[in-house]
Scaffold this active site. Structure first.
Site, PDB file in Angstrom:
ATOM      1  N   HIS A 193      49.769  28.746  42.951  1.00  0.00           N
ATOM      2  CA  HIS A 193      49.169  28.187  44.161  1.00  0.00           C
ATOM      3  C   HIS A 193      50.155  27.317  44.936  1.00  0.00           C
ATOM      4  CE1 HIS A 193      45.394  29.707  42.563  1.00  0.00           C
ATOM      5  NE2 HIS A 193      44.921  29.562  43.791  1.00  0.00           N
ATOM      6  N   TRP A 206      46.103  39.495  45.823  1.00  0.00           N
ATOM      7  CA  TRP A 206      46.102  38.147  45.240  1.00  0.00           C
ATOM      8  C   TRP A 206      45.233  38.130  43.993  1.00  0.00           C
ATOM      9  CZ3 TRP A 206      48.882  33.895  45.340  1.00  0.00           C
ATOM     10  CH2 TRP A 206      48.355  32.729  44.804  1.00  0.00           C
ATOM     11  N   TRP A 207      44.049  38.732  44.061  1.00  0.00           N
ATOM     12  CA  TRP A 207      43.175  38.767  42.890  1.00  0.00           C
ATOM     13  C   TRP A 207      43.841  39.492  41.732  1.00  0.00           C
ATOM     14  CZ3 TRP A 207      38.029  40.398  45.667  1.00  0.00           C
ATOM     15  CH2 TRP A 207      37.513  39.282  46.358  1.00  0.00           C
ATOM     16  N   TYR A 221      48.843  28.681  36.802  1.00  0.00           N
ATOM     17  CA  TYR A 221      47.861  28.711  37.898  1.00  0.00           C
ATOM     18  C   TYR A 221      48.313  27.765  39.011  1.00  0.00           C
ATOM     19  CZ  TYR A 221      43.379  28.605  40.344  1.00  0.00           C
ATOM     20  OH  TYR A 221      42.398  28.704  41.305  1.00  0.00           O
TER      21      TYR A 221
END
Length: 107
Positions: A25, A79-80, A21
């Site tokens: 990012h 992105w989701w 994660y």
């Protein structure tokens, strides 16, 4: 003085995905960053509670901006989809969000 709207919410990471994660990012897509900025978002942070895997997001919006169109934008949807394997999501891969209520602010 200009007042900026602040929005805070909680999301949930799936176990074992903390590093991935963070890594995704760290390499946020330029087109996603541009989309968020274009929607008036600035000063956006996400914090991880490593004990519970809760993600706490806080963002500020410039006056006169609305997040309404973002969920339908193709870049946001991609992105989701890209992040869906790492966190709890709704049908359509939108991250599950729980709004947070501000109870204190020191300016």
């Amino acid at each position: 003085m200009t007042i900026h709207a602040t929005r805070a919410f909680r999301m949930k990471l799936k176990p074992g995905n903390e590093d991935e994660y963070r890594s995704r990012h760290d390499e946020i897509w330029p087109e996603l960053a541009a989309l968020l900025r274009g929607a008036g978002i600035h000063d956006y942070s996400i914090f991880l509670d490593e004990a519970t895997l809760d993600l706490f997001a806080v963002m500020k919006l410039h006056p006169g901006h609305d997040l309404g169109p973002l969920p339908e934008h193709p870049v946001m949807r991609r992105w989701w989809d890209f992040m869906a394997d790492l966190m709890e999501v709704e049908p359509g891969n939108r991250p599950k969000e729980w709004p947070l209520t501000q109870v204190f602010h020191l300016a």
